[in-house]
Design a protein around this motif. Structure first.
Motif, PDB file in Angstrom:
ATOM      1  N   UNK A 124      52.794  34.842  39.772  1.00  0.00           N
ATOM      2  CA  UNK A 124      52.138  34.683  41.075  1.00  0.00           C
ATOM      3  C   UNK A 124      53.100  34.100  42.100  1.00  0.00           C
ATOM      4  N   UNK A 125      53.926  33.149  41.644  1.00  0.00           N
ATOM      5  CA  UNK A 125      54.902  32.547  42.553  1.00  0.00           C
ATOM      6  C   UNK A 125      55.920  33.580  43.026  1.00  0.00           C
ATOM      7  N   UNK A 126      56.152  34.592  42.177  1.00  0.00           N
ATOM      8  CA  UNK A 126      57.080  35.666  42.534  1.00  0.00           C
ATOM      9  C   UNK A 126      56.349  36.823  43.212  1.00  0.00           C
ATOM     10  N   UNK A 127      55.074  36.598  43.571  1.00  0.00           N
ATOM     11  CA  UNK A 127      54.240  37.589  44.250  1.00  0.00           C
ATOM     12  C   UNK A 127      54.004  38.837  43.385  1.00  0.00           C
ATOM     13  N   UNK A 128      53.823  38.610  42.090  1.00  0.00           N
ATOM     14  CA  UNK A 128      53.503  39.682  41.141  1.00  0.00           C
ATOM     15  C   UNK A 128      52.118  39.421  40.577  1.00  0.00           C
ATOM     16  N   UNK A 129      51.272  40.453  40.578  1.00  0.00           N
ATOM     17  CA  UNK A 129      49.924  40.320  40.037  1.00  0.00           C
ATOM     18  C   UNK A 129      49.991  40.279  38.506  1.00  0.00           C
ATOM     19  N   UNK A 130      49.583  39.186  37.855  1.00  0.00           N
ATOM     20  CA  UNK A 130      49.640  39.074  36.397  1.00  0.00           C
ATOM     21  C   UNK A 130      48.841  40.158  35.675  1.00  0.00           C
ATOM     22  N   UNK A 131      47.722  40.599  36.253  1.00  0.00           N
ATOM     23  CA  UNK A 131      46.910  41.633  35.617  1.00  0.00           C
ATOM     24  C   UNK A 131      47.662  42.963  35.570  1.00  0.00           C
ATOM     25  N   UNK A 132      48.305  43.302  36.689  1.00  0.00           N
ATOM     26  CA  UNK A 132      49.093  44.531  36.748  1.00  0.00           C
ATOM     27  C   UNK A 132      50.259  44.461  35.764  1.00  0.00           C
ATOM     28  N   UNK A 133      50.910  43.290  35.717  1.00  0.00           N
ATOM     29  CA  UNK A 133      52.034  43.128  34.805  1.00  0.00           C
ATOM     30  C   UNK A 133      51.590  43.245  33.355  1.00  0.00           C
ATOM     31  N   UNK A 143      49.109  45.049  32.216  1.00  0.00           N
ATOM     32  CA  UNK A 143      48.892  46.468  31.926  1.00  0.00           C
ATOM     33  C   UNK A 143      50.219  47.194  31.710  1.00  0.00           C
ATOM     34  N   UNK A 144      51.208  46.862  32.545  1.00  0.00           N
ATOM     35  CA  UNK A 144      52.527  47.486  32.391  1.00  0.00           C
ATOM     36  C   UNK A 144      53.163  47.113  31.052  1.00  0.00           C
ATOM     37  N   UNK A 158      53.268  50.365  23.984  1.00  0.00           N
ATOM     38  CA  UNK A 158      52.799  51.611  23.381  1.00  0.00           C
ATOM     39  C   UNK A 158      53.914  52.662  23.364  1.00  0.00           C
ATOM     40  N   UNK A 159      54.632  52.752  24.482  1.00  0.00           N
ATOM     41  CA  UNK A 159      55.726  53.720  24.568  1.00  0.00           C
ATOM     42  C   UNK A 159      56.830  53.366  23.582  1.00  0.00           C
ATOM     43  N   UNK A 160      57.086  52.071  23.460  1.00  0.00           N
ATOM     44  CA  UNK A 160      58.115  51.591  22.540  1.00  0.00           C
ATOM     45  C   UNK A 160      57.754  51.938  21.102  1.00  0.00           C
ATOM     46  N   UNK A 161      56.495  51.744  20.758  1.00  0.00           N
ATOM     47  CA  UNK A 161      56.033  52.046  19.399  1.00  0.00           C
ATOM     48  C   UNK A 161      56.085  53.546  19.119  1.00  0.00           C
ATOM     49  N   UNK A 162      55.839  54.345  20.142  1.00  0.00           N
ATOM     50  CA  UNK A 162      55.846  55.808  19.971  1.00  0.00           C
ATOM     51  C   UNK A 162      57.265  56.358  19.883  1.00  0.00           C
ATOM     52  N   UNK A 163      58.207  55.700  20.573  1.00  0.00           N
ATOM     53  CA  UNK A 163      59.585  56.190  20.617  1.00  0.00           C
ATOM     54  C   UNK A 163      60.410  55.584  19.488  1.00  0.00           C
ATOM     55  N   UNK A 164      60.077  55.992  18.283  1.00  0.00           N
ATOM     56  CA  UNK A 164      60.829  55.526  17.122  1.00  0.00           C
ATOM     57  C   UNK A 164      62.138  56.305  17.003  1.00  0.00           C
TER      58      UNK A 164
END
Length: 402
Positions: free
Chosen positions: A75-84, A86-87, A93-99
């Protein structure tokens, strides 16, 4: 007041949901069923929002407070924690799929689409199979150099040093493909270059002295085995291609009237079409062979099946029967024999010889120069080499002017 572990443990389920604040927006949400859920209330761009941290006691009080502090930093860095959050889930998920296995299979498919030879694809599959059991199911971005070294050491322990080196190289190619497709950030095999045992390079045996080569030619021309094998060895001497290029040759590749052999790109080491001039002597050998097999299909079919070519072992076995050990001469050695004698003659430019051998450098301009500028010289060189072969096998000393 901040919560304590004892207080949280003593909270009982109630008829209605209830919140227990810990400060800084962090609170424990207790449901009527008794579930204890960590949540954090915060405001972002004027809107009231809620962030979930997990269930107590799986997520401890200390863990929840750390998550709250991390969220406040965002929040101090003006980043929404909820959005982060989700990212982060998408990334995991992508990491687990890209074996490694997934990326390796994509890399092999890419090689196939690029027209790599089946032998090359088979070799790459085999090399990658050396490591799949160890870390194939791991996310490629998480694999360390230490993990890769384990199966490589296992290969080395069997004395297969060259296989270990090639496996490291092949695994590195998969990592570089992953980097190029934004699924990894580095190639951990780079740091392993000095960790593996360097194999002793054993060059393919070849007779490079003119007098000794003359003895080999006499043995080939007098070979009492099958005519097909004798003709193949005679052409290896005249044309000095890679053995596989000759063994797999098809009559459709030859224009005996024009005196050229066009080796298709799919069968050359450099994956580029290679055109070779044919001397009158080479054409005569081919015409005799054509009378034995006909003008269609393989030039050198196996005795077991006309749909299969003779093997490299067939040519090498013939050399053994003629008395040449594997430390003296191989079918591939005809290339070194021709290269040495042609260079020592001083009659031909090194570039023309390299072009005839299909040794092509990385410079695209130089490639074009090899193919075009040296063609006339290569035609004359093929004629000279054919006459030299006649001279060497008949023990004559003949120098033919260009």
């Amino acid at each position: 007041m901040p919560l304590t572990d004892t207080q949280i443990k003593n909270i009982k389920k109630q008829d209605k949901p209830k919140k227990y604040s810990d400060g800084g927006g962090l609170h424990l949400h207790v449901t009527p069923t008794g579930s204890k859920l960590w949540r954090m209330s915060y405001r972002y761009e004027g809107a009231q929002k809620l962030l979930s941290f997990g269930v107590y006691p799986a997520v401890s009080l200390a863990d929840a407070r750390k998550k709250r502090d991390d969220a406040k930093k965002l929040l101090a860095a003006e980043v929404d924690p909820s959005v982060q959050a989700k990212l982060d889930k998408i990334h995991k998920r992508a990491e687990a799929a890209n074996t490694f296995n997934v990326i390796a299979d994509e890399y092999l498919a890419k090689l196939k689409k690029e027209g790599k030879a089946e032998a090359t694809l088979t070799k790459n599959r085999w090399l990658l199979d050396q490591v799949r059991t160890d870390f194939g199911s791991r996310p490629i971005a998480k694999i360390s150099a230490a993990e890769i070294l384990v199966p490589l050491r296992a290969v080395e322990a069997k004395g297969n040093y060259e296989t270990a080196r090639r496996t490291r190289s092949c695994v590195g190619a998969v990592f570089r493909f992953a980097i190029a497709t934004a699924r990894a950030e580095n190639d951990p095999t780079f740091g392993l270059r000095g960790a593996l045992i360097n194999p002793v390079v054993n060059h393919r045996a070849a007779i490079t002295q003119r007098k000794a080569f003359g003895g080999l030619l006499r043995a080939v021309w007098g070979y009492e085995g099958t005519a097909e094998v004798r003709h193949a060895l005679m052409l290896m001497a005249h044309l000095y291609p890679r053995p596989g290029e000759l063994r797999l040759a098809d009559w459709s590749e030859f224009d005996l009237d024009k005196g050229v052999w066009i080796i298709p790109a799919a069968r050359t080491k450099m994956r580029r079409e290679h055109v070779k001039p044919l001397s009158a002597q080479a054409i005569e050998i081919l015409k005799v062979q054509q009378s034995l097999t006909g003008g269609a299909g393989l030039v050198f079919p196996s005795v077991k099946s006309r749909l299969r070519p003779i093997s490299e072992n067939t040519l090498n076995s013939a050399l053994r029967l003629m008395g040449f050990t594997q430390d003296e001469m191989t079918s591939h050695g005809f290339r070194a024999s021709a290269s040495s004698i042609l260079n020592e003659s001083g009659l031909w430019s090194a570039d023309a010889i390299e072009a005839e051998l299909a040794h092509v450098g990385a410079d695209l301009v130089r490639r074009a120069y090899h193919r075009a500028q040296y063609w006339d010289e290569r035609v004359k060189m093929a004629d000279w080499w054919a006459k030299e072969i006649d001279a060497m096998r008949t023990k004559k000393t003949v120098v033919v002017a260009r």
